[in-house]
Design a protein around this motif. Sequence first.
Motif, PDB file in Angstrom:
ATOM      1  N   PRO A   1      -0.273  12.376   7.544  1.00 12.63           N
ATOM      2  CA  PRO A   1      -1.313  12.522   6.516  1.00 12.63           C
ATOM      3  C   PRO A   1      -2.712  12.699   7.117  1.00 12.63           C
ATOM      4  O   PRO A   1      -3.576  13.312   6.505  1.00 12.63           O
ATOM      5  N   GLU A   2      -2.913  12.174   8.325  1.00 10.62           N
ATOM      6  CA  GLU A   2      -4.212  12.353   8.977  1.00 10.62           C
ATOM      7  C   GLU A   2      -4.482  13.849   9.201  1.00 10.62           C
ATOM      8  O   GLU A   2      -5.626  14.267   9.302  1.00 10.62           O
TER       9      GLU A   2
ATOM     10  N   GLY B   1       0.147  -5.061   8.277  1.00 14.15           N
ATOM     11  CA  GLY B   1       0.323  -4.453   9.604  1.00 14.15           C
ATOM     12  C   GLY B   1       1.760  -4.506  10.058  1.00 14.15           C
ATOM     13  O   GLY B   1       2.614  -5.122   9.408  1.00 14.15           O
TER      14      GLY B   1
ATOM     15  N   GLU C   1       0.857  -1.186   0.000  1.00 17.11           N
ATOM     16  CA  GLU C   1       0.000   0.000   0.000  1.00 17.11           C
ATOM     17  C   GLU C   1       0.892   1.234   0.000  1.00 17.11           C
ATOM     18  O   GLU C   1       1.830   1.333   0.783  1.00 17.11           O
TER      19      GLU C   1
ATOM     20  N   LYS D   1      -8.409  -1.174  11.094  1.00 20.38           N
ATOM     21  CA  LYS D   1      -7.568  -1.660  12.181  1.00 20.38           C
ATOM     22  C   LYS D   1      -8.216  -1.516  13.554  1.00 20.38           C
ATOM     23  O   LYS D   1      -7.835  -2.214  14.481  1.00 20.38           O
TER      24      LYS D   1
ATOM     25  N   ASP E   1     -11.781   0.998   1.850  1.00 22.18           N
ATOM     26  CA  ASP E   1     -10.935   1.182   3.022  1.00 22.18           C
ATOM     27  C   ASP E   1     -11.777   1.412   4.275  1.00 22.18           C
ATOM     28  O   ASP E   1     -12.918   1.835   4.187  1.00 22.18           O
TER      29      ASP E   1
ATOM     30  N   LEU F   1       1.403   8.275   1.659  1.00 13.77           N
ATOM     31  CA  LEU F   1       2.083   9.543   1.437  1.00 13.77           C
ATOM     32  C   LEU F   1       2.768  10.050   2.705  1.00 13.77           C
ATOM     33  O   LEU F   1       2.220   9.935   3.798  1.00 13.77           O
TER      34      LEU F   1
HETATM   35  P1  C2E Z   1      -5.248   4.285   5.914  1.00 11.10           P
HETATM   36  O1  C2E Z   1      -5.381   4.307   4.426  1.00 11.10           O
HETATM   37  O2  C2E Z   1      -6.294   3.568   6.698  1.00 11.10           O
HETATM   38  O3  C2E Z   1      -3.792   3.701   6.174  1.00 11.10           O
HETATM   39  C1  C2E Z   1      -3.464   2.873   7.262  1.00 11.10           C
HETATM   40  C2  C2E Z   1      -2.708   3.629   8.326  1.00 11.10           C
HETATM   41  O4  C2E Z   1      -2.406   2.719   9.394  1.00 11.10           O
HETATM   42  C3  C2E Z   1      -1.357   4.186   7.859  1.00 11.10           C
HETATM   43  O5  C2E Z   1      -1.137   5.410   8.573  1.00 11.10           O
HETATM   44  C4  C2E Z   1      -0.375   3.102   8.332  1.00 11.10           C
HETATM   45  O6  C2E Z   1       0.936   3.584   8.501  1.00 11.10           O
HETATM   46  C5  C2E Z   1      -1.006   2.688   9.632  1.00 11.10           C
HETATM   47  N1  C2E Z   1      -0.674   1.308  10.025  1.00 11.10           N
HETATM   48  C6  C2E Z   1      -0.369   0.269   9.197  1.00 11.10           C
HETATM   49  N2  C2E Z   1      -0.162  -0.867   9.922  1.00 11.10           N
HETATM   50  C7  C2E Z   1      -0.350  -0.550  11.211  1.00 11.10           C
HETATM   51  C8  C2E Z   1      -0.291  -1.299  12.444  1.00 11.10           C
HETATM   52  O7  C2E Z   1      -0.010  -2.504  12.477  1.00 11.10           O
HETATM   53  N3  C2E Z   1      -0.576  -0.622  13.591  1.00 11.10           N
HETATM   54  C9  C2E Z   1      -0.885   0.703  13.592  1.00 11.10           C
HETATM   55  N4  C2E Z   1      -1.139   1.284  14.755  1.00 11.10           N
HETATM   56  N5  C2E Z   1      -0.957   1.448  12.458  1.00 11.10           N
HETATM   57  C10 C2E Z   1      -0.700   0.822  11.273  1.00 11.10           C
HETATM   58  P2  C2E Z   1      -0.600   6.707   7.828  1.00 11.10           P
HETATM   59  O8  C2E Z   1       0.433   6.324   6.827  1.00 11.10           O
HETATM   60  O9  C2E Z   1      -0.260   7.689   8.890  1.00 11.10           O
HETATM   61  O10 C2E Z   1      -1.861   7.228   7.020  1.00 11.10           O
HETATM   62  C11 C2E Z   1      -2.995   7.698   7.675  1.00 11.10           C
HETATM   63  C12 C2E Z   1      -4.137   7.932   6.719  1.00 11.10           C
HETATM   64  O11 C2E Z   1      -3.840   9.024   5.826  1.00 11.10           O
HETATM   65  C13 C2E Z   1      -4.421   6.745   5.804  1.00 11.10           C
HETATM   66  O12 C2E Z   1      -5.191   5.800   6.493  1.00 11.10           O
HETATM   67  C14 C2E Z   1      -5.177   7.431   4.682  1.00 11.10           C
HETATM   68  O13 C2E Z   1      -6.525   7.628   5.029  1.00 11.10           O
HETATM   69  C15 C2E Z   1      -4.485   8.789   4.600  1.00 11.10           C
HETATM   70  N6  C2E Z   1      -3.508   8.763   3.501  1.00 11.10           N
HETATM   71  C16 C2E Z   1      -2.202   8.370   3.478  1.00 11.10           C
HETATM   72  N7  C2E Z   1      -1.647   8.512   2.250  1.00 11.10           N
HETATM   73  C17 C2E Z   1      -2.646   9.003   1.444  1.00 11.10           C
HETATM   74  C18 C2E Z   1      -2.719   9.357   0.039  1.00 11.10           C
HETATM   75  O14 C2E Z   1      -1.767   9.232  -0.741  1.00 11.10           O
HETATM   76  N8  C2E Z   1      -3.930   9.849  -0.391  1.00 11.10           N
HETATM   77  C19 C2E Z   1      -5.014   9.986   0.425  1.00 11.10           C
HETATM   78  N9  C2E Z   1      -6.151  10.474  -0.082  1.00 11.10           N
HETATM   79  N10 C2E Z   1      -4.970   9.648   1.729  1.00 11.10           N
HETATM   80  C20 C2E Z   1      -3.815   9.165   2.236  1.00 11.10           C
END
Ligand code: C2E
Length: 279
Positions: A73-74, A257, A58, A203, A179, A61
Motif C-alpha cells: 500500500p505504501e 504491533g 486496524e 513506529k 496517525d 488494505l
Molecule cells: P500505517 O497506517 O501507519 O500502518 C501501519 C503499517 O505498519 C502497516 O503497514 C502495518 O502492517 C505495519 N506494522 C504494523 N505493526 C508493525 C510492527 O510491529 N513492525 C513493523 N515493522 N511494521 C508494522 P502496511 O499494511 O504495509 O501499510 C502501509 C501504509 O499504507 C499504512 O501505514 C497506511 O498509511 C497505508 N494504508 C494501508 N491501508 C490503507 C487504506 O485502506 N487506506 C489508506 N488511505 N491508506 C492505507
Amino acid sequence: SKQIGKNTFSFFSEEMDAAAHKRVKVEKLLRHAIERDEFDVYYQPVVDAQQEKIVGVEALLRWNNPELGNVSPEYFIPIAESTGLIHNIGAWVFERSVDVISELSSVLPLTLKVAVNASTLQFRNSIWYKTVLKAIKTRKIKPENLEIEITERLLLDDSREVSEQLKAINDLGIEFSVDDFGTGYSALSYLKRCPISTVKIDKSFVTGIPDVKEDMVLIRAIIAMAHGLELKVIAEGIETAAQLEYLKQEGCDFAQGYYFSKPLPINELRIWLENYVSQ
Ligand code: C2E
Ligand code: CA
Ligand code: CA
Ligand code: CA
C-alpha cells in the motif's frame, strides 16, 4: 571519466524509465482492481496496553494482482491518490470493514473497534461523508465501533469542505485518530480545534526503544501532552516485550504491533481473537 559519466547517466535514465513504465502499468491495473476482486483487507489487533486486553483492530488494505503479485500500500496508495481512484478504493475499504464489524460481533462476545485509514483527499470530496453515512445506516452498526485514522496534514488543511466533513462524520459518532503522530509537522494547535480523540505514536519512535534516548524522551512528551489534552494514545510498531514495558510504564493507553500479531486475513483474525480471549 567522460565515458563513466555517460554510462552513469544512461544507467540512471534507464532506471527512471523502468520506474515510470512500471507506474503506468500499475495505474492501469489499479483501475480494475475493485471489479476484478483483487483487494482484501487484513486486520491487526490493537490491545489495551495496561491490561493487554483486545480492544480493536486496524484495517489495512492488501492488493494482490495476478501479474504484479502483492503490491505494498505504501506504493499503490499514492498512485490511487494521484489518479483519483482513492475515492472508490477508500469507500470499498470502509464498506468492507463495516461488514466485518457486524460479522465479528456475532462470533465474539465483545465490542471491537475497527480503525480504518483514510486519505486526506477523501475529505475533499463529499462522496466520503455519503459513503460513511450509508454504510453505517444500511448495516445498522454502532458508530462507536468505528474509528477513522487521518494524518496531521489533513488537520492543517483549514478549507471549509475538510472541516465540514470532519465535523459531519464526527457528529455521526465516529471518532478520529491522528496517525503517524509526531513525524510530520510541528504546529500542534490543530489538536485543540479538531474533533480528534486519539493520537497514534509512529513506529519510527517505538523502534528506538530502548536504545535511542531521544525517541524515548519524545514518546514520554507525546503521552504527557496528549493526556493533558484528554486524548488517548496508541503506540504502533511494537515488536518486543521491552518496548511494550516502556510504553506501559509511561502510561500509553493502547498498543499494536508484531509483538501481538501481524495484520491477518479475517479468518485468521477470528481464530487469533478466540485464542487471545480464552487465554
Ligand atoms: P500505517 O497506517 O501507519 O500502518 C501501519 C503499517 O505498519 C502497516 O503497514 C502495518 O502492517 C505495519 N506494522 C504494523 N505493526 C508493525 C510492527 O510491529 N513492525 C513493523 N515493522 N511494521 C508494522 P502496511 O499494511 O504495509 O501499510 C502501509 C501504509 O499504507 C499504512 O501505514 C497506511 O498509511 C497505508 N494504508 C494501508 N491501508 C490503507 C487504506 O485502506 N487506506 C489508506 N488511505 N491508506 C492505507
Ligand atoms: Ca494507520
Ligand atoms: Ca501509522
Ligand atoms: Ca505509517
